[in-house]
Write a protein that holds these residues in place. Structure first.
Motif, short mmCIF file in Angstrom:
data_model
loop_
_atom_site.label_atom_id
_atom_site.label_comp_id
_atom_site.label_asym_id
_atom_site.label_seq_id
_atom_site.Cartn_x
_atom_site.Cartn_y
_atom_site.Cartn_z
N ASP A 35 -24.64 23.09 -16.63
CA ASP A 35 -24.08 24.20 -15.84
C ASP A 35 -24.39 24.02 -14.36
O ASP A 35 -23.54 24.25 -13.50
N ASP A 36 -25.60 23.60 -14.08
CA ASP A 36 -26.02 23.41 -12.69
C ASP A 36 -25.27 22.25 -12.06
O ASP A 36 -24.91 22.29 -10.88
N ALA A 37 -25.01 21.21 -12.85
CA ALA A 37 -24.41 19.98 -12.31
C ALA A 37 -22.90 20.09 -12.13
O ALA A 37 -22.34 19.47 -11.22
N GLY A 38 -22.26 20.82 -13.03
CA GLY A 38 -20.80 20.78 -13.02
C GLY A 38 -20.26 19.44 -13.48
O GLY A 38 -19.15 19.03 -13.10
N VAL A 39 -21.05 18.75 -14.30
CA VAL A 39 -20.65 17.44 -14.85
C VAL A 39 -20.23 17.65 -16.30
O VAL A 39 -20.89 18.39 -17.05
N ALA A 40 -19.15 17.01 -16.70
CA ALA A 40 -18.68 17.13 -18.09
C ALA A 40 -19.59 16.34 -19.01
O ALA A 40 -19.98 15.21 -18.70
N ARG A 41 -19.90 16.94 -20.17
CA ARG A 41 -20.73 16.23 -21.15
C ARG A 41 -20.09 14.89 -21.56
O ARG A 41 -20.79 13.92 -21.85
N SER A 42 -18.79 14.85 -21.60
CA SER A 42 -18.11 13.62 -22.04
C SER A 42 -18.29 12.48 -21.05
O SER A 42 -18.01 11.32 -21.38
#
Lengths: 388, 388
Positions: A35-42
């Motif tokens: 959530d903090d990163a805004g990076v997709a898990r994929s």
């Protein structure tokens, strides 16, 4: 060599979580980090996971693939174990892998569940981070080992229990506003000195607590951050690691920790900075004496000169270079396999300006984390810098 | 990217070493590796060490700095734990670090002491490589887990116990000349079929033994080898890793191991080779059925087509592509945290021509190693090539 950025960090509340499993804890920390990163898990290429005592605490080893699943990612997952520096070395490996170009996004961190063990069982489980043949059989557990180091320090350099008490007082005060801390309350020098003795010269308030908790960090390459418009102002510009003999009896000096010095020198060299450049640090204060040894090992003080730092106000929140603004292991808590990642998370928040204690270091540009295993038979040091 | 060479390999005899500690075993393997390599200990930059069950077997975690000391080296030391793929991932990390230029010489390997535990205690210690919440509590240990996989295979694709027996017979035959093997003796199909049942459909001779042992590999950069005139004809040209959910019940197919497929595809791509290019392989045959799953996962056979390979003579010593010429885990032995390094050591000897079974692969140029953790929740695959 690629630059490594901290895209996001996540922590659980540190403390006692009797009705939650280790995978619950790591999943929560990972969720917060994503959530903090805004990076997709994929987009995650790898999981670097630290854990120390899962075989004892949950009868679960081989935790890495389980934690990848808990975090909702599908990628190669590896467990790193270096006693209380397990998450530190997991982060270090991630930094080196991203630098090399072999991966762009790595989730690093760790988890420890400890409070489900009785205090004797937890003490026993922790003891096997010391030398089982030459220390544990002789009756040494960690409070005893650090007590020996404290007494050796006093004998070599001077100092007393009151000097150490000021470290505990400082770190408890720092923890008060930290929403993740196990002990958000102040203590006094008198309370520390009057507390039950654990192992002379150390008392109950010289020791960090037993803690459940997890940490997760999303690390990305500079190019990934740019291409994906990820706001990640903190870089990890230096990483270092050192090792020493496990048994204190095999060391040249019981009150010095050269493994941490080696780690710090490596990290400083990579970052191109000196100890004087560091504005703020999180160091491994599993016992109050450990903070003194840490500050000396990383070059903030000469050997023998660090003992009075907290009492003199040189390491407090309002000093020029605050130490353990998170509350440290002492007051924030010490879920051992998660701590190295927690230090990175707290330093990131401090440098970004979104930590409850960021106001004390609003001009800080360079931070250091110092994570130790055993009686510093292992040490990992990182340098973090924030874009200003 | 630097090329990574195997400068030297060292193994202990695999078997039962009741009067030796883990550090004794690793020290011996390291000594042999340094002797083989002709590399000075003082040149070693890092130790990557694999161990799985030290907390149970010797009440010793945090083994990495202890093993560095035992090996006579002074450098950062890290423990990797990925169940029975612990040493495999330790080697993989070393390969990636040397490639990146961050180190020139790394000692990688692992150690496990197991026979000092009773068989029930060892089985319990091993079981926590499975999912403690969803498998171990239901009574699953590894013989049971692989029995479920074998039965699922038979149900999906056909095959029977006799097909599996040929794998055990083949691997025992291969072990006869191997001076490091636990069982240097042949067995017959009849003996395998008549052996006591462990977990239907698997019998005693379908399972690898419990083993004490250590492995050590000196890996160097191409440039270090050249500058120091080190004879190191074997390179590691590909490394891959995959992970899967730990619990079999969470998998799409109980008789396929996609983590190993992912690892193999990564390794093939890096090396620029295909399964057809591989001349010889060491695969993780912790149970006979595991060799079948391994051969299919790495693309040597289609799913369902690998079961009769040994019976048909397609994987025997005199075949075009021998499998487990060392004797495999089945007959050479399986000290779990050392096995991934042992596979690299054996493949190096096979390709260099100094293995007792090298005569079967005198023209071999490309070898593969396949190391698995748990029921292949983790997998590490390497491609090795020899200068011809």
């Amino acid at each position: 060599m690629k630059t490594v950025r901290v895209a996001g960090v996540g922590l659980t509340h540190f403390g006692s979580a009797p009705d939650r499993t280790g995978r619950d804890l790591f999943a929560e920390a990972a969720q917060r980090a994503f959530d903090d990163a805004g990076v997709a898990r994929s987009d995650v290429d790898e999981l670097n996971y630290g854990n120390f005592m899962g075989a004892d605490a949950e009868r679960q080893s081989h935790q890495a693939p389980i934690m990848a699943d808990a975090a909702g990612i599908h990628c190669p997952a590896t467990r790193y174990e270096l006693a209380c520096a397990s998450a530190g070395v997991a982060v270090r490996a991630a930094v080196r892998t991203i630098r090399s170009g072999a991966a762009d996004v790595i989730l690093a961190g760790g988890m420890e569940r400890m409070t489900n063990l009785s205090t004797p069982a937890a003490t026993d489980a922790l003891s096997i981070a010391a030398d089982s043949l030459f220390e544990v059989r002789a009756g040494i557990t960690f409070p005893g080992a650090y007590a020996l180091m404290a007494q050796a320090y006093f004998d070599s350099f001077g100092g007393d229990r009151e000097d150490l008490a000021h470290i505990a007082v400082k770190n408890h005060k720092n923890a008060v506003p930290n929403e993740y801390a196990q002990y958000q309350r102040e203590i006094t020098v008198g309370q520390v000195l009057d507390a039950p003795q654990v192992a002379s010269p150390l008392g109950l308030f010289d020791a960090c607590p037993i803690t459940d908790g997890a940490s997760a960090i999303v690390l990305v390459s500079d190019s990934y951050a740019t291409e994906n418009d990820i706001d990640a102002p903190v870089t990890i510009s230096g990483t270092g690691q050192g090792s020493d003999r496990a048994a204190l009896s095999e060391r040249e000096h019981m009150a010095q920790t050269p493994a941490a010095t080696a780690a710090a020198e490596m990290a400083y060299a990579e970052a191109g900075v000196t100890p004087d450049d560091v504005d703020v640090a999180e160091v491994h204060d599993c016992f109050t004496i450990a903070e003194v040894l840490a500050l000396e090992s990383i070059g903030f003080y000469e050997p023998g000169a660090g003992i009075g730092a907290a009492a003199r106000g040189e390491t407090t929140a309002d000093s020029d270079r605050p130490i353990n603004l998170s509350g440290g292991l002492k007051a924030k808590g010490h879920p051992v396999g998660a701590t190295g990642g927690s230090q990175i998370a707290e330093m990131t928040r401090l440098l970004r300006g979104d930590h409850p204690n960021s106001n004390h270091v609003s001009d800080a540009e360079i931070g250091l984390t110092h994570n130790a295993g055993g009686t510093v038979a292992s040490a990992v040091v990182h340098i973090l810098e924030v874009d200003k």
